[in-house]
Design an enzyme around this catalytic site. Sequence first.
Site, PDB file in Angstrom:
ATOM      1  N   SER A  80       3.441  -1.816  10.540  1.00  0.00           N
ATOM      2  CA  SER A  80       4.951  -1.911  10.722  1.00  0.00           C
ATOM      3  C   SER A  80       5.294  -3.154  10.572  1.00  0.00           C
ATOM      4  CB  SER A  80       5.072  -1.372  12.110  1.00  0.00           C
ATOM      5  OG  SER A  80       4.620   0.101  12.462  1.00  0.00           O
ATOM      6  N   GLU A 136      -5.441  -4.955  10.915  1.00  0.00           N
ATOM      7  CA  GLU A 136      -4.290  -3.892  10.943  1.00  0.00           C
ATOM      8  C   GLU A 136      -4.683  -3.113  12.128  1.00  0.00           C
ATOM      9  OE1 GLU A 136      -2.304  -2.754   7.203  1.00  0.00           O
ATOM     10  OE2 GLU A 136      -4.290  -1.604   7.124  1.00  0.00           O
ATOM     11  N   GLY A 164       2.318   2.468  10.705  1.00  0.00           N
ATOM     12  CA  GLY A 164       3.084   3.714  10.552  1.00  0.00           C
ATOM     13  C   GLY A 164       3.994   4.220  11.746  1.00  0.00           C
ATOM     14  N   LYS A 178       0.195   4.386  -0.402  1.00  0.00           N
ATOM     15  CA  LYS A 178      -0.715   5.431   0.197  1.00  0.00           C
ATOM     16  C   LYS A 178      -0.450   6.711  -0.824  1.00  0.00           C
ATOM     17  CE  LYS A 178      -0.070   3.386   4.581  1.00  0.00           C
ATOM     18  NZ  LYS A 178      -0.223   3.266   5.873  1.00  0.00           N
ATOM     19  N   GLU A 210      -6.776   4.805   7.772  1.00  0.00           N
ATOM     20  CA  GLU A 210      -6.894   6.117   7.276  1.00  0.00           C
ATOM     21  C   GLU A 210      -7.904   6.434   6.756  1.00  0.00           C
ATOM     22  OE1 GLU A 210      -2.884   5.495   5.277  1.00  0.00           O
ATOM     23  OE2 GLU A 210      -1.970   5.160   7.232  1.00  0.00           O
ATOM     24  N   HIS A 231      -9.472   0.732   4.856  1.00  0.00           N
ATOM     25  CA  HIS A 231      -8.162   1.151   5.521  1.00  0.00           C
ATOM     26  C   HIS A 231      -8.304   2.179   6.665  1.00  0.00           C
ATOM     27  CE1 HIS A 231      -4.175   2.556   6.435  1.00  0.00           C
ATOM     28  NE2 HIS A 231      -3.521   1.441   5.922  1.00  0.00           N
ATOM     29  N   ASN A 280       0.787  -1.099   0.058  1.00  0.00           N
ATOM     30  CA  ASN A 280       0.193   0.013  -0.074  1.00  0.00           C
ATOM     31  C   ASN A 280       1.092   1.232   0.056  1.00  0.00           C
ATOM     32  OD1 ASN A 280      -1.908   2.133   0.277  1.00  0.00           O
ATOM     33  ND2 ASN A 280      -2.306   1.241   2.376  1.00  0.00           N
TER      34      ASN A 280
HETATM   35  P1  PGA Z   1       2.732   0.546   7.730  1.00  0.00           P
HETATM   36  O1  PGA Z   1       1.246   0.524   6.993  1.00  0.00           O
HETATM   37  O2  PGA Z   1       3.386  -0.909   7.256  1.00  0.00           O
HETATM   38  O3  PGA Z   1       3.598   1.546   7.137  1.00  0.00           O
HETATM   39  O4  PGA Z   1       2.679   0.434   9.177  1.00  0.00           O
HETATM   40  C1  PGA Z   1       0.554  -0.566   6.858  1.00  0.00           C
HETATM   41  C2  PGA Z   1      -0.777  -0.051   5.972  1.00  0.00           C
HETATM   42  O5  PGA Z   1      -1.298   1.107   6.547  1.00  0.00           O
HETATM   43  O6  PGA Z   1      -1.497  -0.817   5.320  1.00  0.00           O
END
Ligand code: PGA
Length: 260
Positions: A216, A170, A176, A13, A100, A98, A11
Site C-alpha cells: 500500500s 512487504e 493491497g 499482477k 500472493e 511474492h 507489480n
Molecule cells: P500494493 O501491492 O501496493 O497494491 O499493496 C504491493 C505488492 O503486492 O507488491
Amino acid sequence: MTSRTPCFGGNWKMNTRLEEALSLARSIDEGVASIEASVDVVLFPPLPWITGVAEVLSGCSVSLGGQDVSPHEDGPFTGQISAGMLLDSGCTHVLVGHSERRHGLDETNTLLNDKVLAALEAGLQVMLCIGETLEEREAGKTGQVVSTQVRECLSGVDQGSISRMTIAYEPVWAIGTGRTAEPTDAQDVHAQVRTQLAGLYDASIAQEIRILYGGSMKPDNAGELLQQTDIDGGLIGGASLHSDKFLSIINASTTQGSAE
Ligand code: PGA
C-alpha cells in the site's frame, strides 16, 4: 558513506489488457525519462504482455521483469516459465517470493531458494519478497519470520551474485489493503535485514543492497517511508497501475534524499 540508487518496481499482477499495458508502459517510461535524478525502475507486467512491453521499453531506461520463474531450466513443466525464456523475452529482472505466491500458492522458502538460484544462474536480477503475516506480527514474530526467509531464500547465493539481488520487505497485511506499516516499524525491519546481510556477506555488500518497502505504498505515504535510512525504494502494486501515482511515488524519492 553509501549511495544506493533508489529502485522502484511496478507489480501489475494479473491486471491490464494488452492496449492498457502498452500505454501504461509508454507513459511510465516518458515520466521516468523526465526525472533528472538517478533512479532504477522495473515493470513487472503479466506474462503475455512481456514482449509487447519489451518493445515499448526498448532503448529506454525502464527495465522489465517477470512476476515469477520456474526453478527448472527446461522440460516437462506445463505452464511454467524458465529464466532463459524470460531473458529471451526481454526481461532483465524477476520477482521471487511474492506473498500472493507464498501464501496463495504455498510456495516454501526451499522452493523460492531454488527459483532464486535458477534466476541468478541464468543471469537475471532478482527482487526477493519477504514479509510477515498479520498473525505473525501480532505474535511478535516479525523479526524471526523475516530472518528465516532471508537466510533460507539466500542459501547458496554467493558474494559474486548477491549484488544482482534486491530485497523487498512487504508485510503481508499491508499488501493491497490500504494499511501501511508505520515508517519507523518498516525501518526497524529493513535495518534488521541489512544487519543480517552484513553477517551473511559483509558490511560493505550489505550497505550496497537495496531493500525496498512494499504494501500500500501511495503518493501520500511514500515520502515518509522513503525518508527512512534503510528504505531504498518501493515495490508497488495498485498504485503502479496508474502512471501518475507511480511517478509521483518515484518522484518522492528524488525529493526525500533517501539515497544518501
Ligand atoms: P500494493 O501491492 O501496493 O497494491 O499493496 C504491493 C505488492 O503486492 O507488491
